[in-house]
Design an enzyme around this catalytic site. Structure first.
Site: not given
Lengths: 629, 629
Positions: B235-237
């Site tokens: 996932s993006d952060c």
């Protein structure tokens, strides 16, 4: 005709409104009299600021550490040449804007009463005598000794001004007569006597209840009458309006303008004097008072050669800016400004060293060279680059923390690891830590971050302390380079590091000078111009202006490093032949410069003379101190 | 046993809680199984970031302008070597922290749909084919072609991600099937087919209503099944928590974690997966789903050689970091990345030039070399220093505006005067203007100032435009060097300056490369990877994800400079012998690199091949394009 006579004649042709328009820092042109617009606001504390690139010399506190007033006078002259060269171009635009003129608001000869003060870096330290000598040198350098003034110097901030920054616009500095004359006015008196500075800038604060920029006691009775000051007085920027806004000694702008001008504030940096007309209309000021101030200002402008075509400084060429000669002067001053506080023999670094770790947010920082009141160099050498270029060793670098803000860049233990890896790979670690203008500076500076002007303690930032400890724990030899304009607590470094160099903000040649010292091209010769205390716990409250228990003269505790402390790579023997005569001999194995300090005991210890000499190995010199050295 | 088989065996020994603990970016150690802690968060977009000094290559958009994927692959390999060399040190600490590992969140292969997007600089531009080729090269370089992966690359941000930054955490990108496949997914497909990237990062935004990090359609149906991606998805952060916080498609943390993991998000950058246990307890996920994700993650770790002692990359030495070879690669890429947009013959500068004025806030700025997602170089050459060192001419420098913020430093007309003085003194003026990471970047970057991420218009800051005009009015020859990671409106400069060089953020060797070009050591050979529009008025709304009237393929207006535009110092003749064969001849008087671009018309213009060649004067080469070039 004298400059004053010419000024008086010119001013006599002005209307009252025209005269008033000349007392603002941004003086209007008077075309019918051939007077161009002129801005009285320009800065050149340690190099010309804010007007294109210029040689950036070490911050003033570093130059004070050189104890070399002859060199400082040369630097003042170089700064004056660069300011003149710029003026010679700017005047072609027809009228002079801010930061283009021939008067500068420097030097700052306030006394570092307390190490928390963020502006201590602008000064020559805690000792009035050192401050007087250095201030005199800088003023003489700027002003020159010709028919005309090269540049008008301004002694600031008159008087009793040393924080806290946050309260400065309304602060009342309470001071005893003894401290006033012995500490706070001493350097003003010395500079006025020895250098005839063109101008004095009034401080923001009150002194014993009277706002400095509008004080009958301090401006009229003392500055004019006792100290014999003959130049013009300028307010600190905005200070006239602060008389009612913050000091609340007046009710409105007109009263503030009247109070200041009636008490001898000839020029207003700020917008307060646009109310002079109102004040006059209300009967608060006489035209004569205005006239005398304007005559002082035009005497200065005539003395600067603005209205003559035979001024020798009109021919200073643009090429003088950042010329080789100035760069060489700068490197010499940077070398002399660095103070070697500890050396267990690791310095100078041996040629056998193959890998050097350079760690810290001040290693590759232009700001670390500049300090505050800084100019913009077009050529400069950061501490890192100086080390890289000064040696054949491999250099492994990490800032560890943000170069821009000094704050940790990363997360978790990773904050420290790149530095630990670098240290583990190296034969020696050079830590470039300390403060920056983000952590000590002037109230309102845009770059202030967590501490905003003054610093609350003498400790390095916590993340720096943690990293220093972990680097020390690697067992690698550590040279600690402290970049700061004021005392920080170096107790831990004194105990655990192999060497400590206090390098202040060393100017555009700072990296070269540090490398010259690290690699033994020159011996360090700086001496501390301020006491390095361990803790603010050992000091009076920051707002207490009594000198009791402050500075090397009156401090009752044990400092980490005392005023005047500083090692060389050699050994110097001092033999005092009589009270004023000393034979100094270089008995060590290194050519070195050395500052002889003469102290008296009255009964407290008191610096009363110094002289910087250069001694080859085995060389002796005999120095005789006169009355003023 | 294959890496996957070994992973499956190891994972089979883990408890459910242990498995879940491996799906956080900061994976816990499992000591009983000999598994050290590992952080899956590291960055190396154009050089290794945030882990000590490293070679800083040009920002990705500049590397795209080189149209030299062979060189980019070498750079990817060099970056991989530096990351490995660091890992080899960091692993000695026992567990791996953030920014120390063997997988990086790069490259960014999103498409520059709109020039306002602040992160366009991270990408390879507006063309899917160019992006696919360059992304493939970088992934191949990072991952290597050995038994083990050198470094795991991560394609990001999957998918349909290009601003606005301010809304990204909840934005729903609405996209047609045509644009989805032709534009937004094309480069992902190309890179997966050609480079087998280890990982894909899900984007923050929704795509047609489904949050990208938890989308059944885009993660499962398309990424896994259609595009055939076999690696792990991260996932993006923070994106997992944003499913309920911002997208509001779930009610709470547990639901968010379940939704993401059930749809194929194997790894969580952020704190969302600490709720996996809760989600399991509530019956939202099956252990099998967890197991399959963890097997993917451990397959990657085995493939990186973390659990073997015969990994060839374990011996990459620390000395590889910023080594001469990497610096040479870097300089070559910087040279190739700069795009000559205009030249009336002034370039290369003649040897007779005695004085050069270098003006602008990007001239002496490290940040101007770095762009965003930057590493820290220990050796670098600013544009100013490159010009100083590349020529014997005298250089007069002024930043004119703050190097740190880009904002005007001074007051009144004085803002411009030091620059005008410099110009008047010079034979030629090099203006180093443009943008910076203060003006274009990522949402939340601490250094964003007035524009904060995306830029509202294509105009240079107003004070820059004023100064450019006044410099032009001096009549001096002007070379305009535009530092930016995106299109700015260069209409005025195109009309009034003598030459324009678009240099993007050119990396640590940027100053040397610029000097190489200015002084004719090499010919420029970059070509624009994005259209340079005149105004956002000519474009659809920033939030409109239709490609209608965007990029060189569909734009209906007239650009200032078109995609693929770029001059050399020579003349190149292209003779197309058939559809796939072109003879290129250097008919000019300068040796030069040159990128041949092959376009097709389907019916819109469409890049379908490119090849960079080096041609001496008079030299010819015949190039035959295959299917994938």
């Amino acid at each position: 005709m004298t400059f004053e006579e010419r000024a008086r004649e010119l001013v006599s042709k002005m209307t009252l409104a025209e005269k008033m328009s000349q007392m603002k820092y941004n003086a209007d042109p008077i075309e019918r009299l051939g007077i161009p617009g002129y801005s009285w606001w320009h800065e050149a504390l340690h190099g010309v600021q804010r007007s294109g690139s210029a040689t950036v010399f070490p911050q003033s506190i570093g130059m004070a550490a050189s104890f070399d007033d002859e060199l400082l006078q040369e630097i003042g002259s170089a700064v004056g040449d660069e300011a003149r060269a710029k003026y010679n171009e700017f005047k072609k635009f027809g009228h002079l804007e801010i930061h283009e003129g021939l008067n500068v608001y420097a030097p700052n000869i306030n006394i570092v009463r307390d190490p928390r003060w963020g502006r201590g870096q602008e000064t020559y330290g805690e000792d009035p005598y050192l401050t007087g000598r250095m201030g005199t040198a800088y003023v003489k350098g700027l002003q020159g000794d010709g028919k005309y003034h090269k540049i008008d110097a301004t002694l600031k901030h008159y008087a009793v001004h040393s924080g806290p920054e946050a309260k400065r616009h309304s602060f009342d500095a309470k001071v005893s007569e003894k401290d006033l004359y012995e500490t706070y006015l001493w350097a003003f008196k010395y500079c006025i006597d020895h250098a005839k500075p063109a101008a004095v800038m009034g401080a923001y604060n009150k002194i014993n209840g009277e706002p400095a920029c509008a004080s009958p006691t301090y401006l009229k009775d003392i500055l004019r009458n006792e100290l014999g000051f003959e130049g013009y007085v300028v307010s600190d920027c905005g200070a006239v309006c602060y008389l009612h806004k913050h000091h609340k000694v007046t009710e409105n702008d007109a009263e503030s303008a009247a109070l200041a001008v009636n008490n001898g504030c000839d020029l207003n940096c700020g917008d307060g004097y646009k109310w002079l007309k109102t004040a006059y209309a209300l009967g608060m000021i006489d035209e004569d008072v205005i006239t005398e101030s304007v005559v002082k200002l035009f005497t200065a402008r005539f003395r600067l050669g603005m209205f003559d075509d035979d001024c020798e400084y009109d021919h200073i060429p643009f090429d003088v800016i950042e010329c080789e000669k100035h760069r060489a002067l700068n490197r010499k001053m940077a070398q002399e400004s660095m103070v070697l506080l500890k050396n267990n023999g690791i310095l100078p670094l041996k040629k056998e060293i193959k890998t050097i770790a350079v760690i810290g947010p001040n290693a590759d920082s232009l700001a670390a060279l500049q300090g505050t009141y800084y100019g913009e160099p077009s050529v400069y050498t950061t501490l890192l680059r100086g080390i890289q270029e000064g040696s054949d060793a491999k250099v492994i670098y990490t800032s560890a923390f943000s170069v821009e803000t000094g704050q940790p860049l990363y997360w978790n233990d990773h904050v420290y690891r790149p530095a630990l890896v670098a240290a583990n790979k190296a034969d020696v670690v050079v830590l470039c830590m300390g403060l920056s203008r983000n952590l000590e500076g002037e109230a309102g500076d845009e770059y202030n971050n967590e501490w905003s002007g003054d610093k609350p303690t003498l400790e390095l930032p916590e993340h720096q302390r943690k990293l220093i400890k972990r680097i020390v724990e690697t067992g690698k030899p550590v040279v600690f380079v402290n970049v700061s304009g004021s005392c920080v607590n170096l107790s831990y470094e004194k105990e655990h590091c192999d060497a400590i160099i206090q390098c202040f903000y060393p100017g555009a040649e700072g990296g070269n000078a540090l490398a010259d010292i690290l690699f033994g091209k020159v011996s360090p010769s700086g001496r501390l111009p301020v006491t390095f205390y361990e803790s603010v716990e050992d000091l009076p409250d920051f707002e207490d202006y009594s000198m009791e228990n402050r500075t090397y003269k009156f401090f009752k505790g044990t400092p980490v490093y005392e005023f005047g402390y500083g090692l060389t790579y050699s050994k110097i023997k001092e033999e005092w032949l009589d009270e004023n005569t000393v034979k100094v001999t270089n008995t060590g194995n290194f050519d070195t410069a050395y500052s002889v300090l003469k102290f008296e005991y009255i009964p407290h210890k008191n610096l009363c003379g110094f002289k910087k000499v250069f001694l080859k190995q085995g060389e002796s010199q005999t120095i005789t101190f006169g009355k003023d050295e």
